[in-house]
Design a protein around this motif. Sequence first.
Motif, PDB file in Angstrom:
ATOM      1  N   THR A 100      12.934   2.773  -0.619  1.00  0.00           N
ATOM      2  CA  THR A 100      11.153   3.213  -0.224  1.00  0.00           C
ATOM      3  C   THR A 100      10.996   5.276  -0.449  1.00  0.00           C
ATOM      4  OG1 THR A 100      11.594   2.034   2.099  1.00  0.00           O
ATOM      5  CG2 THR A 100       9.733   3.701   2.246  1.00  0.00           C
ATOM      6  N   ASP A 101       9.955   4.874  -2.150  1.00  0.00           N
ATOM      7  CA  ASP A 101      10.368   5.487  -2.800  1.00  0.00           C
ATOM      8  C   ASP A 101       9.288   7.040  -1.800  1.00  0.00           C
ATOM      9  OD1 ASP A 101      11.534   5.871  -5.722  1.00  0.00           O
ATOM     10  OD2 ASP A 101      11.199   4.496  -5.559  1.00  0.00           O
ATOM     11  N   SER A 129      -1.345   8.567  -5.343  1.00  0.00           N
ATOM     12  CA  SER A 129      -0.255   8.032  -6.117  1.00  0.00           C
ATOM     13  C   SER A 129       0.087   6.650  -5.978  1.00  0.00           C
ATOM     14  CB  SER A 129       1.074   9.499  -6.042  1.00  0.00           C
ATOM     15  OG  SER A 129       1.329   8.924  -4.432  1.00  0.00           O
ATOM     16  N   ASP A 130       0.793   6.394  -6.345  1.00  0.00           N
ATOM     17  CA  ASP A 130       1.549   4.690  -6.050  1.00  0.00           C
ATOM     18  C   ASP A 130       2.295   4.939  -5.295  1.00  0.00           C
ATOM     19  OD1 ASP A 130       0.017   3.514  -7.805  1.00  0.00           O
ATOM     20  OD2 ASP A 130       1.344   3.694  -9.487  1.00  0.00           O
ATOM     21  N   LEU A 131       3.283   6.017  -4.816  1.00  0.00           N
ATOM     22  CA  LEU A 131       3.596   6.196  -3.361  1.00  0.00           C
ATOM     23  C   LEU A 131       2.856   5.848  -2.256  1.00  0.00           C
ATOM     24  CD1 LEU A 131       5.248   9.732  -4.109  1.00  0.00           C
ATOM     25  CD2 LEU A 131       6.714   7.737  -4.484  1.00  0.00           C
ATOM     26  N   ARG A 133       0.917   4.812  -1.789  1.00  0.00           N
ATOM     27  CA  ARG A 133      -0.263   3.011  -1.897  1.00  0.00           C
ATOM     28  C   ARG A 133       0.617   2.488  -1.526  1.00  0.00           C
ATOM     29  NH1 ARG A 133      -4.090   4.063  -6.326  1.00  0.00           N
ATOM     30  NH2 ARG A 133      -2.734   4.654  -8.087  1.00  0.00           N
ATOM     31  N   MET A 134       1.712   2.256  -1.770  1.00  0.00           N
ATOM     32  CA  MET A 134       2.950   1.421  -1.425  1.00  0.00           C
ATOM     33  C   MET A 134       3.481   0.895   0.088  1.00  0.00           C
ATOM     34  SD  MET A 134       3.686  -0.305  -4.303  1.00  0.00           S
ATOM     35  CE  MET A 134       3.063  -0.258  -5.738  1.00  0.00           C
TER      36      MET A 134
END
Lengths: 274, 247
Positions: A100-101, A129-131, A133-134
Amino acid sequence: MTTPETLAAMIPDGASVILPKGEGPDAPVALAKALIRRGARDLHLITLPACAAPVSGMMVDMLIGAGCVARVETSGVSLGELGPAPAFNRAVTSGAVTVTDATCPALYAAVQAGGKSQPFATLRGIIGSDLERMRDDWVVIDNPFQPGDKVVALKAINPDVAMFHAPMADREGNLWIGRGRDLLYAAHASKVVLATVETVVDTCFYDDDALAAGVLPAFYVSAIAHAPGASLPMRMDATVDLDAVRAYAGAARSEAGLQDWLAREVFAARSAAE
Amino acid sequence: MTEIRDEEVLATAIADLLDGARHIAVGMASPLPATGALLARERSGGAMQVSILGNAKASRWTNGGPELFDLAGRGGIDGFFLSGGQIDGRGNINLVGVGDYPQSTVRWSGSFGSAYLYFVVPRVILFRWEHSRRTLVEAVDFVSAPGTSEPGVHRTGGPIALITNLCLFAFDRDRARFRLQSVHPGHTLDEVRDNTAFDFDLPETVPQTPLPDAETLRAIRGPVAERVATIYPVFARQVFGAAIPAA
């Protein structure tokens, strides 16, 4: 006062465990090795906020390589100047470990919210950021005091266990952590706090205001093991035996090499000491 | 040691970008950005604060890891350096990995503080030594931190420049595009074009990145090198050789 083996027995399989970043000699390497020997499984590691110094990165990497870890929440795992963390990278690309970033200030904010027993913290940045979104535990919300101003709500983090190495314990079980305030934040948020200490003194830190400013009070601390050298290969003056980390990095480049290293440095080393 | 090294040209370009800053933070494993920041500090007569992260002796924090971010949030950090396994033409950076997330084909260490500091530090210098089509890509595979933000998102900071082993780009935030500012001595515009996968703007004539003048060289090889050697001994030995006293 107990031993790293006893502390390791207090960490159940599946526990979430928060680890310090290891810029100073706070990485609990001896305790991590005891966890490997006890055959811990499915741990959920949380790095505060990253384990990207040679020794802290090696500690996370060996736990992963030994099969103790199911998930890692982190802003970064590496061996610092010595390069990538081999077992971490293999486990993430193969899917053996779920990563999990995060980003450093978000982990701090979520852990500090946990320490204050609040449900979430808010933070600027991150949006787009994609952080963001994920993750479903980070949510973009409207600032209630200024509609149209977007901020990110971060779900609080309350780890099952905080584990670290500290320079000193006193006769009351207070820990002297000095400038290492991250240990304070980890302890405030965690249900169980386990520490190895370099030295034990027969005084009370509160008798000296200069020392008291750097204390984690005993009422946060669940158990302490007196274990000199428990942060090696980082020494208490914050220098590192880089050759020891290089030897690990070289061995861990292959799965077989890593298993040999564990057999030699974690399992056999303990038997020899007994 | 009379020949000017590439590292000295880059450190000078970095110091020029940081002129007038009050407080610069430098990430852990960033010896060349640190050299540039320490040169800027030297030029400021010591007025500029340079905090080397991860080095307790080279920083003045008393509130643990959150303090850098809290200070940056209130506008107290003027300059910072970020890199990326991939950097794209819109200034997006990727510190996570190549391919489909989360099972990347190549995994890097992680995003660290980028997803916050990129938003709030006014002068972020992107630094990527390897200038190639695999590092300077058309679009990053994972956005650790975006180069620009939509209206309504708090954004007091962002990239001002991208420096590589070949050239220096300036970043235009309104257009979210890089513009080639100068090419380093010994390299050509064609080389930059051939090794950059994103589109960028060009000035009418492309200057060469300036060489450090005599005074700058004296500072780099004297007090700056000495300071660098106490923090990054291996790097200092490689770049400055035996010319500096042992740390």
